[in-house]
Scaffold this motif. Structure first.
Motif, PDB file in Angstrom:
ATOM      1  N   LYS A  65       0.857  -1.187   0.000  1.00 55.48           N
ATOM      2  CA  LYS A  65       0.000   0.000   0.000  1.00 55.48           C
ATOM      3  C   LYS A  65       0.895   1.240   0.000  1.00 55.48           C
ATOM      4  CE  LYS A  65      -0.589   0.187   4.977  1.00 55.48           C
ATOM      5  NZ  LYS A  65      -1.446  -0.094   6.092  1.00 55.48           N
ATOM      6  N   ALA A  66       0.309   2.374  -0.349  1.00 50.73           N
ATOM      7  CA  ALA A  66       1.042   3.635  -0.369  1.00 50.73           C
ATOM      8  C   ALA A  66       1.661   3.880   1.003  1.00 50.73           C
ATOM      9  CB  ALA A  66       0.101   4.778  -0.748  1.00 50.73           C
ATOM     10  N   GLY A  67       2.939   4.262   0.985  1.00 52.91           N
ATOM     11  CA  GLY A  67       3.640   4.587   2.215  1.00 52.91           C
ATOM     12  C   GLY A  67       4.402   3.432   2.839  1.00 52.91           C
ATOM     13  N   ASP A  68       4.133   2.198   2.434  1.00 52.10           N
ATOM     14  CA  ASP A  68       4.838   1.052   3.021  1.00 52.10           C
ATOM     15  C   ASP A  68       6.168   0.753   2.340  1.00 52.10           C
ATOM     16  OD1 ASP A  68       3.147   0.578   5.114  1.00 52.10           O
ATOM     17  OD2 ASP A  68       2.240  -1.233   4.272  1.00 52.10           O
ATOM     18  N   TYR A  69       6.337   1.209   1.121  1.00 49.09           N
ATOM     19  CA  TYR A  69       7.607   1.012   0.407  1.00 49.09           C
ATOM     20  C   TYR A  69       7.990   2.319  -0.271  1.00 49.09           C
ATOM     21  CZ  TYR A  69      11.286  -1.643  -1.938  1.00 49.09           C
ATOM     22  OH  TYR A  69      12.504  -2.116  -2.353  1.00 49.09           O
ATOM     23  N   PHE A  70       7.099   2.782  -1.144  1.00 46.72           N
ATOM     24  CA  PHE A  70       7.226   4.091  -1.776  1.00 46.72           C
ATOM     25  C   PHE A  70       6.075   4.955  -1.284  1.00 46.72           C
ATOM     26  CE2 PHE A  70       9.182   1.435  -5.253  1.00 46.72           C
ATOM     27  CZ  PHE A  70      10.440   1.999  -5.212  1.00 46.72           C
ATOM     28  N   GLU A  71       6.100   6.213  -1.685  1.00 46.94           N
ATOM     29  CA  GLU A  71       4.988   7.110  -1.354  1.00 46.94           C
ATOM     30  C   GLU A  71       3.692   6.593  -1.968  1.00 46.94           C
ATOM     31  OE1 GLU A  71       3.874  11.626  -2.596  1.00 46.94           O
ATOM     32  OE2 GLU A  71       5.879  11.340  -1.753  1.00 46.94           O
ATOM     33  N   GLU A  72       3.798   6.010  -3.166  1.00 42.64           N
ATOM     34  CA  GLU A  72       2.645   5.441  -3.857  1.00 42.64           C
ATOM     35  C   GLU A  72       2.548   3.950  -3.538  1.00 42.64           C
ATOM     36  OE1 GLU A  72       4.765   8.571  -6.225  1.00 42.64           O
ATOM     37  OE2 GLU A  72       5.365   6.652  -5.400  1.00 42.64           O
ATOM     38  N   ILE A  98      -1.645  -5.561 -10.433  1.00 45.90           N
ATOM     39  CA  ILE A  98      -2.294  -4.254 -10.597  1.00 45.90           C
ATOM     40  C   ILE A  98      -3.719  -4.329 -10.048  1.00 45.90           C
ATOM     41  CG2 ILE A  98      -3.184  -2.624 -12.319  1.00 45.90           C
ATOM     42  CD1 ILE A  98      -0.604  -3.420 -14.003  1.00 45.90           C
ATOM     43  N   ALA A  99      -4.414  -5.395 -10.365  1.00 43.76           N
ATOM     44  CA  ALA A  99      -5.779  -5.588  -9.854  1.00 43.76           C
ATOM     45  C   ALA A  99      -5.777  -5.736  -8.330  1.00 43.76           C
ATOM     46  CB  ALA A  99      -6.419  -6.810 -10.511  1.00 43.76           C
ATOM     47  N   ALA A 100      -4.772  -6.416  -7.781  1.00 39.71           N
ATOM     48  CA  ALA A 100      -4.683  -6.598  -6.330  1.00 39.71           C
ATOM     49  C   ALA A 100      -4.477  -5.259  -5.625  1.00 39.71           C
ATOM     50  CB  ALA A 100      -3.550  -7.565  -5.980  1.00 39.71           C
ATOM     51  N   VAL A 101      -3.663  -4.385  -6.202  1.00 45.43           N
ATOM     52  CA  VAL A 101      -3.461  -3.053  -5.629  1.00 45.43           C
ATOM     53  C   VAL A 101      -4.785  -2.303  -5.598  1.00 45.43           C
ATOM     54  CG1 VAL A 101      -2.378  -0.790  -6.021  1.00 45.43           C
ATOM     55  CG2 VAL A 101      -1.006  -2.874  -6.214  1.00 45.43           C
ATOM     56  N   LYS A 102      -5.530  -2.356  -6.686  1.00 48.64           N
ATOM     57  CA  LYS A 102      -6.822  -1.663  -6.775  1.00 48.64           C
ATOM     58  C   LYS A 102      -7.818  -2.255  -5.776  1.00 48.64           C
ATOM     59  CE  LYS A 102      -9.958   0.976  -8.755  1.00 48.64           C
ATOM     60  NZ  LYS A 102     -10.009   2.395  -8.486  1.00 48.64           N
ATOM     61  N   THR A 103      -7.912  -3.568  -5.722  1.00 52.96           N
ATOM     62  CA  THR A 103      -8.877  -4.234  -4.849  1.00 52.96           C
ATOM     63  C   THR A 103      -8.532  -4.054  -3.372  1.00 52.96           C
ATOM     64  OG1 THR A 103      -9.331  -5.895  -6.550  1.00 52.96           O
ATOM     65  CG2 THR A 103      -9.916  -6.473  -4.286  1.00 52.96           C
ATOM     66  N   ALA A 104      -7.290  -4.305  -3.019  1.00 55.00           N
ATOM     67  CA  ALA A 104      -6.889  -4.282  -1.609  1.00 55.00           C
ATOM     68  C   ALA A 104      -6.742  -2.867  -1.056  1.00 55.00           C
ATOM     69  CB  ALA A 104      -5.578  -5.044  -1.425  1.00 55.00           C
ATOM     70  N   TYR A 105      -6.255  -1.947  -1.870  1.00 50.00           N
ATOM     71  CA  TYR A 105      -5.907  -0.626  -1.371  1.00 50.00           C
ATOM     72  C   TYR A 105      -6.695   0.514  -2.003  1.00 50.00           C
ATOM     73  CZ  TYR A 105      -1.835  -3.462  -0.092  1.00 50.00           C
ATOM     74  OH  TYR A 105      -1.014  -4.454   0.367  1.00 50.00           O
ATOM     75  N   GLY A 106      -7.488   0.219  -3.034  1.00 51.42           N
ATOM     76  CA  GLY A 106      -8.258   1.257  -3.706  1.00 51.42           C
ATOM     77  C   GLY A 106      -7.388   2.280  -4.422  1.00 51.42           C
ATOM     78  N   GLU A 107      -6.196   1.862  -4.814  1.00 52.02           N
ATOM     79  CA  GLU A 107      -5.226   2.766  -5.441  1.00 52.02           C
ATOM     80  C   GLU A 107      -5.149   2.531  -6.948  1.00 52.02           C
ATOM     81  OE1 GLU A 107      -3.279   5.093  -3.968  1.00 52.02           O
ATOM     82  OE2 GLU A 107      -3.791   4.640  -1.882  1.00 52.02           O
TER      83      GLU A 107
END
Length: 147
Positions: A65-72, A98-107
């Protein structure tokens, strides 16, 4: 075709974790001849996107998620088992990630640190280069963003 599972670290079995770490070591340490600390403590807070072909871990990434590795939000440790590199599993695992990022984090915005020789591949998935190339573990990399 890959069967993809997305798991938190605590949900990985010891057999799954061993297979993931073995693949990462085979490619990033042995094949790419990089001596680096793969076990960086960040696996605990990432989601693990595992692509299975039959019983093999054929492809893998970890997402943050954003902030855990990079700002994004980000995707990293992208790896495809060498015996499946001609099967399109890299594209499949990245689309699933990419889908997992959207689903899990709404990013929608995702940053990656891409090996330079893979720029065409990542560009085809909607990522764009930001900044200058840099050397990481002896391999040229580029930061890329997908919005």
């Amino acid at each position: 075709m890959l069967k993809v599972q997305v798991k938190e670290f605590k949900d990985l079995s010891t057999v799954e974790l061993y297979a993931i770490l073995q693949l990462r070591s085979e490619v990033f340490v042995v094949e790419q001849d990089c001596v680096y600390q793969d076990l960086d403590g960040k696996d605990f807070k990432s989601l693990h996107v595992i692509g299975y072909h039959e019983e093999d871990v054929a492809a893998y990434t970890r997402v943050f998620k954003a902030g855990d590795y990079f700002e994004e939000a980000s995707i990293g440790r992208v790896v495809v088992n060498p015996k499946y590199r001609k099967d399109g599993f890299g594209r499949e695992i990245m689309k699933a990630s990419i889908a997992a990022v959207k689903t899990a984090y709404g990013e929608d915005t995702i940053r990656i640190s891409a090996q330079k020789y893979l720029l065409k591949f990542y560009t085809s998935l909607g990522f764009n280069v930001v900044g200058e190339e840099y050397l990481e573990d002896g391999i040229l990399h580029m930061n890329m963003i997908k919005n």
